[in-house]
Design a protein around this motif. Structure first.
Motif, PDB file in Angstrom:
ATOM      1  N   LYS A  38       0.834  -1.212   0.000  1.00 16.16           N
ATOM      2  CA  LYS A  38       0.000   0.000   0.000  1.00 16.16           C
ATOM      3  C   LYS A  38       0.861   1.252   0.000  1.00 16.16           C
ATOM      4  O   LYS A  38       0.559   2.235  -0.667  1.00 16.16           O
ATOM      5  N   TRP A  39       1.957   1.235   0.775  1.00 13.97           N
ATOM      6  CA  TRP A  39       2.849   2.392   0.823  1.00 13.97           C
ATOM      7  C   TRP A  39       3.468   2.667  -0.543  1.00 13.97           C
ATOM      8  O   TRP A  39       3.770   3.801  -0.874  1.00 13.97           O
ATOM      9  N   GLY A  44      -3.124   6.211  -8.940  1.00  9.88           N
ATOM     10  CA  GLY A  44      -3.793   7.360  -8.341  1.00  9.88           C
ATOM     11  C   GLY A  44      -5.181   7.057  -7.821  1.00  9.88           C
ATOM     12  O   GLY A  44      -5.569   7.523  -6.748  1.00  9.88           O
ATOM     13  N   GLU A  45      -5.940   6.269  -8.556  1.00 13.05           N
ATOM     14  CA  GLU A  45      -7.301   5.940  -8.124  1.00 13.05           C
ATOM     15  C   GLU A  45      -7.281   5.082  -6.863  1.00 13.05           C
ATOM     16  O   GLU A  45      -8.060   5.292  -5.937  1.00 13.05           O
ATOM     17  N   ASP A  50      -8.179   4.876  -0.905  1.00 16.30           N
ATOM     18  CA  ASP A  50      -7.629   4.298   0.326  1.00 16.30           C
ATOM     19  C   ASP A  50      -8.194   5.047   1.534  1.00 16.30           C
ATOM     20  O   ASP A  50      -7.747   6.122   1.888  1.00 16.30           O
ATOM     21  N   LYS A  51      -9.195   4.474   2.165  1.00 14.12           N
ATOM     22  CA  LYS A  51      -9.897   5.128   3.279  1.00 14.12           C
ATOM     23  C   LYS A  51      -9.046   5.206   4.549  1.00 14.12           C
ATOM     24  O   LYS A  51      -9.275   6.054   5.395  1.00 14.12           O
ATOM     25  N   ASN A  52      -8.065   4.317   4.704  1.00 11.64           N
ATOM     26  CA  ASN A  52      -7.222   4.325   5.903  1.00 11.64           C
ATOM     27  C   ASN A  52      -5.964   5.179   5.745  1.00 11.64           C
ATOM     28  O   ASN A  52      -5.151   5.255   6.651  1.00 11.64           O
ATOM     29  N   ASP A  53      -5.796   5.786   4.564  1.00 10.94           N
ATOM     30  CA  ASP A  53      -4.673   6.679   4.300  1.00 10.94           C
ATOM     31  C   ASP A  53      -3.315   5.994   4.355  1.00 10.94           C
ATOM     32  O   ASP A  53      -2.296   6.642   4.578  1.00 10.94           O
TER      33      ASP A  53
END
Length: 95
Positions: A38-39, A44-45, A50-53
């Motif tokens: 994830k990092w 971009g989408e 990504d709701k948890n940022d």
């Protein structure tokens, strides 16, 4: 001989507290390969959704380094994994 104690100063901080800071060298340690993926997300989408940022945390962590960035993961990353391919892509961009 004068010894400058500040030259030996090392700072350890969380990613959240590092926002706005920079360092010559940064070591980023990720707990899991899923979090590291994830990092390293480049889509971009996917980052926007990504709701948890988690994706932004990676950007904050990686962009603190002025000269050297070391990325470690506590889980093994196979050489042929998608995560390693993302790391190689980022390395090529930075060089």
């Amino acid at each position: 001989m004068h010894h400058d104690a500040d030259a030996d100063l090392k700072q350890y901080t969380t990613i959240h507290k590092s926002k706005g800071l920079e360092a010559t060298a940064v070591l980023v340690i990720c707990e899991t390969k899923n979090k590291l993926a994830k990092w390293l997300e480049g889509d971009g989408e996917a980052r926007f959704n990504d709701k948890n940022d988690e994706c932004r945390l990676g950007f904050v962590a990686f962009s603190r380094a002025r000269e050297v960035l070391c990325i470690a993961c506590l889980e093994e990353l196979p050489e042929d994994s998608e995560i390693m391919e993302k790391i190689r892509t980022y390395m090529a961009i930075l060089n």
